[in-house]
Enzyme design. Sequence first.
Site, PDB file in Angstrom:
ATOM      1  NE  ARG A 111      37.320  42.330  34.851  1.00 38.96           N
ATOM      2  CZ  ARG A 111      37.553  41.953  33.588  1.00 38.96           C
ATOM      3  NH1 ARG A 111      38.037  42.801  32.712  1.00 38.96           N
ATOM      4  NH2 ARG A 111      37.302  40.715  33.205  1.00 38.96           N
ATOM      5  CG  HIS A 136      31.372  44.032  29.711  1.00 39.33           C
ATOM      6  ND1 HIS A 136      32.277  45.035  29.453  1.00 39.33           N
ATOM      7  CD2 HIS A 136      31.928  42.901  29.186  1.00 39.33           C
ATOM      8  CE1 HIS A 136      33.329  44.531  28.806  1.00 39.33           C
ATOM      9  NE2 HIS A 136      33.153  43.241  28.645  1.00 39.33           N
ATOM     10  CG  HIS A 210      32.137  42.499  24.089  1.00 36.79           C
ATOM     11  ND1 HIS A 210      32.828  41.373  23.698  1.00 36.79           N
ATOM     12  CD2 HIS A 210      32.619  42.826  25.307  1.00 36.79           C
ATOM     13  CE1 HIS A 210      33.667  41.030  24.656  1.00 36.79           C
ATOM     14  NE2 HIS A 210      33.569  41.897  25.645  1.00 36.79           N
ATOM     15  CG  ASP A 282      41.003  41.044  29.000  1.00 38.71           C
ATOM     16  OD1 ASP A 282      40.491  42.049  28.474  1.00 38.71           O
ATOM     17  OD2 ASP A 282      40.396  40.297  29.783  1.00 38.71           O
ATOM     18  CD  GLU A 348      35.689  44.826  24.587  1.00 39.56           C
ATOM     19  OE1 GLU A 348      35.066  45.146  25.617  1.00 39.56           O
ATOM     20  OE2 GLU A 348      36.525  43.908  24.577  1.00 39.56           O
TER      21      GLU A 348
END
Length: 382
Positions: A111, A136, A210, A282, A348
């Site tokens: 982000r 992304h 991803h 996350d 990632e």
Amino acid sequence: METNRRTVLTAAAAAGITAATLGGTAHATGGRTPVKSLFGKLADGTKVHSWSLANGGTRLKVLSYGGIVQSLEVPDRHGRYKNVSLGFDNIEDYVASSPYFGALIGRYGNRIAKGRFTLDGTAHQLSVNDGENTLHGGAQGFDKRVWDVEPFTKGSDVGLHLHYTSIDGEQGFPGTLRVKVTYTLTRQGDWRIDYAATTDKATVVNLTSHVYWNLAGEGSGSIYDHELKIAAARYTPVDSGLIPTGELARVAGTPFDFRRAKTVGEDIRVADQQLLYGKGLDHNWALDKGITAKPEHAATLRDPSSGRTLKIATTEPGLQFYSGNFLDGTLVGTGGRIYRQGDALCLETQHFPDSPNQPSFPSTTLRPGQTYRTSTVHTFGS
Ligand code: BGC
């Protein structure tokens, strides 16, 4: 017990199983030329191709659309192959509803707050696609572009060069960015990604991949029993919009402590504000090793049921561990099964989220004359 791919082959040979049984001659002799086939067409008629590669016991299918890893097959402890990466069996679903399954991510992974940043005194407004933020790379990121794909074999390696040119102003980013991503399958069955990019104006870049991993096989259920280890004593806490606060918090004594292997599910229901914000895990872990010239160890994932393992080494300073929180049972995957929350996880490798607005984070600025280079290596075992 963990073995490497060559041990599996030796065991298979002793058991009288041929290389062809295990997925073709590539296993025994090193890579053969990738095979191209038509996967589908976009609404405007553009053809999307699928490239199949095999080497060292790993089988990979890559789409020209988004550089997507459509399938990645590796054997379990008994030599049985499964596709361990979530995806679709048709291009229409990738275009209509993919949450970045297997895709290359750019120009900026994760982000950027409010889709805004200022570089050298100039303010830039990006495409906003995640509440008030950019996620992304914006609504039409690199995951939704058709890449030029060029196959290669080099010594015992086999791979693909993927090229994409992102024009000045695309999704609001300054500068024309020429991107080259190389996927290599080595004779040991490692999947290596080398990212390179140059620009004609100062810009920001943060490229990643991803893939949604489920080492028991896509569509087989939850990954909460997978064991994960992350070599990071700190992570970057976020606000309710999943934008880093700027703090590098210690993981000690929190659900974010993966310095010793623990299952993904162990602490995922702890009543912790950060887990509430992420609807689970996350977050970006600040890897202890920081930025390195060569890929160094970042994380190890293991599925006890199949014995499959995945080790990730990277030159990057950060790792976004996303526990598939937004999978909600509305997508039907490659094998015809529905994907639900926690059915896969992403690891990632990256620079930290929102770095263009966070002066204390490692810089993501790329200037003319410089070459952006990062590498990540995935090593499979069972
Ligand atoms: C992000 C998640 C996001 C997901 C998209 C991850 O990289 O961290 O917040 O929902 O990508 O599927």
